[in-house]
Design a protein around this motif. Sequence first.
Motif, mmCIF file in Angstrom:
data_model
loop_
_atom_site.group_PDB
_atom_site.id
_atom_site.type_symbol
_atom_site.label_atom_id
_atom_site.label_comp_id
_atom_site.label_asym_id
_atom_site.label_seq_id
_atom_site.Cartn_x
_atom_site.Cartn_y
_atom_site.Cartn_z
ATOM 1 N N VAL A 33 6.822 -1.469 6.450
ATOM 2 C CA VAL A 33 5.513 -0.856 6.651
ATOM 3 C C VAL A 33 5.027 -0.284 5.332
ATOM 4 O O VAL A 33 5.740 0.474 4.671
ATOM 5 C CB VAL A 33 5.573 0.252 7.728
ATOM 6 C CG1 VAL A 33 4.201 0.884 7.919
ATOM 7 C CG2 VAL A 33 6.094 -0.314 9.042
ATOM 8 N N ILE A 34 3.811 -0.673 4.971
ATOM 9 C CA ILE A 34 3.182 -0.161 3.760
ATOM 10 C C ILE A 34 2.173 0.903 4.189
ATOM 11 O O ILE A 34 1.220 0.614 4.912
ATOM 12 C CB ILE A 34 2.492 -1.284 2.969
ATOM 13 C CG1 ILE A 34 3.516 -2.359 2.573
ATOM 14 C CG2 ILE A 34 1.783 -0.710 1.740
ATOM 15 C CD1 ILE A 34 2.898 -3.616 1.983
ATOM 16 N N VAL A 35 2.418 2.125 3.750
ATOM 17 C CA VAL A 35 1.563 3.261 4.089
ATOM 18 C C VAL A 35 0.535 3.437 2.972
ATOM 19 O O VAL A 35 0.892 3.501 1.789
ATOM 20 C CB VAL A 35 2.411 4.542 4.265
ATOM 21 C CG1 VAL A 35 1.527 5.751 4.535
ATOM 22 C CG2 VAL A 35 3.429 4.350 5.387
ATOM 23 N N ALA A 36 -0.728 3.519 3.354
ATOM 24 C CA ALA A 36 -1.810 3.641 2.375
ATOM 25 C C ALA A 36 -1.688 4.924 1.560
ATOM 26 O O ALA A 36 -1.362 5.988 2.094
ATOM 27 C CB ALA A 36 -3.159 3.605 3.085
ATOM 28 N N ARG A 37 -1.948 4.798 0.278
ATOM 29 C CA ARG A 37 -1.978 5.961 -0.609
ATOM 30 C C ARG A 37 -3.236 6.771 -0.321
ATOM 31 O O ARG A 37 -4.283 6.218 0.016
ATOM 32 C CB ARG A 37 -2.006 5.514 -2.076
ATOM 33 C CG ARG A 37 -0.860 4.616 -2.523
ATOM 34 C CD ARG A 37 0.483 5.276 -2.462
ATOM 35 N NE ARG A 37 0.623 6.420 -3.317
ATOM 36 C CZ ARG A 37 1.354 6.430 -4.433
ATOM 37 N NH1 ARG A 37 1.997 5.354 -4.834
ATOM 38 N NH2 ARG A 37 1.446 7.534 -5.133
ATOM 39 N N ASP A 38 -3.143 8.080 -0.470
ATOM 40 C CA ASP A 38 -4.304 8.950 -0.247
ATOM 41 C C ASP A 38 -5.513 8.468 -1.050
ATOM 42 O O ASP A 38 -6.624 8.376 -0.531
ATOM 43 C CB ASP A 38 -3.990 10.397 -0.645
ATOM 44 C CG ASP A 38 -2.967 11.062 0.269
ATOM 45 O OD1 ASP A 38 -2.742 10.566 1.392
ATOM 46 O OD2 ASP A 38 -2.402 12.089 -0.150
ATOM 47 N N ALA A 39 -5.289 8.154 -2.311
ATOM 48 C CA ALA A 39 -6.381 7.765 -3.209
ATOM 49 C C ALA A 39 -7.024 6.440 -2.819
ATOM 50 O O ALA A 39 -8.153 6.160 -3.214
ATOM 51 C CB ALA A 39 -5.865 7.683 -4.646
#
Length: 149
Positions: A33-39
Amino acid sequence: MIRVVATGTFDILHPGHLYYLEESRNLGDELSVIVARDANVKHKPRPFLPEDQRLRMIRALKPVDHALLGDLHDMFRPIAEIRPDIITLGFNQHFDEEHLRQKLRERGLDADVVRIPGYPGSLASSSKIIERILNTRGPPDPTGSHGEE
Protein backbone atom coordinates in the motif's frame (compact mmCIF):
# COMPACT_ATOMS: atom_id res chain seq x y z
CA MET A 1 3.40 -14.71 -6.73
CA ILE A 2 0.86 -12.03 -7.68
CA ARG A 3 1.77 -8.61 -6.30
CA VAL A 4 -0.96 -6.05 -5.78
CA VAL A 5 -0.53 -2.34 -5.08
CA ALA A 6 -3.25 -0.17 -3.57
CA THR A 7 -2.87 3.56 -3.13
CA GLY A 8 -4.68 6.24 -1.20
CA THR A 9 -4.65 9.03 1.32
CA PHE A 10 -6.32 6.96 4.07
CA ASP A 11 -7.24 9.94 6.21
CA ILE A 12 -9.61 9.11 9.06
CA LEU A 13 -9.48 5.37 8.55
CA HIS A 14 -12.95 3.83 8.09
CA PRO A 15 -14.68 0.62 6.92
CA GLY A 16 -14.53 1.74 3.27
CA HIS A 17 -10.74 1.82 3.46
CA LEU A 18 -10.62 -1.62 5.03
CA TYR A 19 -12.99 -2.98 2.38
CA TYR A 20 -10.81 -1.52 -0.40
CA LEU A 21 -7.68 -3.09 1.07
CA GLU A 22 -9.34 -6.47 1.72
CA GLU A 23 -10.69 -6.61 -1.82
CA SER A 24 -7.29 -5.57 -3.17
CA ARG A 25 -5.55 -8.27 -1.13
CA ASN A 26 -8.00 -10.88 -2.43
CA LEU A 27 -6.69 -10.27 -5.96
CA GLY A 28 -3.19 -11.51 -5.20
CA ASP A 29 -0.67 -13.02 -2.83
CA GLU A 30 0.97 -9.85 -1.53
CA LEU A 31 -0.46 -6.39 -0.94
CA SER A 32 1.69 -3.28 -0.86
CA VAL A 33 0.00 0.00 0.00
CA ILE A 34 1.32 3.38 -1.04
CA VAL A 35 0.11 6.12 1.29
CA ALA A 36 -0.09 9.60 -0.23
CA ARG A 37 2.33 12.20 1.07
CA ASP A 38 0.75 15.24 2.73
CA ALA A 39 2.33 17.54 0.14
CA ASN A 40 0.91 15.51 -2.75
CA VAL A 41 -2.74 15.60 -1.69
CA LYS A 42 -4.07 18.33 -3.96
CA HIS A 43 -7.34 16.90 -5.27
CA LYS A 44 -9.16 17.25 -1.94
CA PRO A 45 -8.71 19.01 1.42
CA ARG A 46 -5.42 18.39 3.20
CA PRO A 47 -5.45 15.31 5.43
CA PHE A 48 -6.30 15.75 9.11
CA LEU A 49 -3.75 13.13 10.12
CA PRO A 50 -0.08 13.57 9.20
CA GLU A 51 1.39 11.11 6.71
CA ASP A 52 3.48 9.24 9.29
CA GLN A 53 0.38 8.50 11.38
CA ARG A 54 -1.65 7.44 8.35
CA LEU A 55 1.20 5.13 7.29
CA ARG A 56 1.37 3.60 10.77
CA MET A 57 -2.38 2.88 10.73
CA ILE A 58 -2.19 1.21 7.31
CA ARG A 59 0.79 -0.92 8.37
CA ALA A 60 -1.27 -2.25 11.29
CA LEU A 61 -4.06 -3.62 9.10
CA LYS A 62 -4.23 -7.37 8.57
CA PRO A 63 -4.61 -7.38 4.75
CA VAL A 64 -1.48 -5.22 4.30
CA ASP A 65 1.86 -6.94 3.77
CA HIS A 66 3.89 -3.79 3.09
CA ALA A 67 3.14 -0.08 3.34
CA LEU A 68 5.21 2.92 2.35
CA LEU A 69 4.85 6.61 1.71
CA GLY A 70 4.58 7.75 -1.87
CA ASP A 71 7.36 9.63 -3.59
CA LEU A 72 7.24 13.41 -3.28
CA HIS A 73 8.04 14.02 -6.95
CA ASP A 74 7.24 10.88 -8.94
CA MET A 75 4.17 8.82 -8.12
CA PHE A 76 5.42 6.00 -10.34
CA ARG A 77 8.77 5.52 -8.56
CA PRO A 78 7.47 3.23 -5.78
CA ILE A 79 5.35 1.34 -8.30
CA ALA A 80 8.46 0.73 -10.42
CA GLU A 81 10.29 -0.55 -7.34
CA ILE A 82 7.46 -2.92 -6.34
CA ARG A 83 6.70 -4.05 -9.92
CA PRO A 84 3.12 -5.13 -9.19
CA ASP A 85 0.98 -7.35 -11.35
CA ILE A 86 -2.16 -5.43 -10.34
CA ILE A 87 -2.81 -1.86 -9.23
CA THR A 88 -6.14 -1.27 -7.57
CA LEU A 89 -8.07 1.97 -7.43
CA GLY A 90 -10.80 2.84 -5.00
CA PHE A 91 -14.25 3.65 -6.33
CA ASN A 92 -13.75 7.38 -5.74
CA GLN A 93 -10.10 7.78 -6.68
CA HIS A 94 -9.59 10.41 -9.35
CA PHE A 95 -7.46 8.35 -11.75
CA ASP A 96 -8.58 7.49 -15.26
CA GLU A 97 -7.77 3.79 -15.66
CA GLU A 98 -6.77 3.97 -19.33
CA HIS A 99 -4.53 6.99 -18.79
CA LEU A 100 -2.88 5.20 -15.88
CA ARG A 101 -2.32 2.07 -18.01
CA GLN A 102 -0.70 4.23 -20.69
CA LYS A 103 1.63 5.91 -18.17
CA LEU A 104 2.59 2.51 -16.77
CA ARG A 105 3.38 1.17 -20.26
CA GLU A 106 5.54 4.23 -20.96
CA ARG A 107 7.65 3.20 -17.97
CA GLY A 108 7.82 -0.44 -18.99
CA LEU A 109 5.38 -1.56 -16.30
CA ASP A 110 2.83 -4.16 -17.30
CA ALA A 111 0.35 -4.03 -14.44
CA ASP A 112 -3.37 -4.53 -14.75
CA VAL A 113 -5.48 -1.71 -13.30
CA VAL A 114 -8.58 -2.76 -11.38
CA ARG A 115 -11.15 -0.42 -9.85
CA ILE A 116 -12.60 -1.77 -6.60
CA PRO A 117 -16.31 -1.02 -6.15
CA GLY A 118 -17.45 1.09 -3.24
CA TYR A 119 -18.18 -0.23 0.21
CA PRO A 120 -21.93 -0.66 0.68
CA GLY A 121 -22.05 1.06 4.08
CA SER A 122 -23.35 4.59 4.58
CA LEU A 123 -20.14 5.96 6.11
CA ALA A 124 -17.71 4.81 3.45
CA SER A 125 -15.77 8.02 3.00
CA SER A 126 -13.90 10.39 5.27
CA SER A 127 -15.91 13.36 3.99
CA LYS A 128 -19.20 11.61 4.85
CA ILE A 129 -17.91 10.86 8.34
CA ILE A 130 -16.85 14.48 8.86
CA GLU A 131 -20.20 15.69 7.54
CA ARG A 132 -22.08 13.41 9.93
CA ILE A 133 -19.98 14.53 12.90
CA LEU A 134 -20.62 18.18 12.10
CA ASN A 135 -24.35 17.56 11.57
CA THR A 136 -24.80 15.64 14.81
CA ARG A 137 -22.36 17.47 17.08
CA GLY A 138 -22.08 20.85 15.44
CA PRO A 139 -18.94 22.80 14.63
CA PRO A 140 -16.12 22.80 17.17
CA ASP A 141 -16.32 25.27 20.03
CA PRO A 142 -13.53 27.83 19.52
CA THR A 143 -12.93 27.92 23.28
CA GLY A 144 -12.10 24.22 23.30
CA SER A 145 -14.99 23.45 25.64
CA HIS A 146 -17.07 20.36 24.94
CA GLY A 147 -20.21 21.73 26.53
CA GLU A 148 -19.06 20.69 29.98
CA GLU A 149 -19.16 23.03 32.93
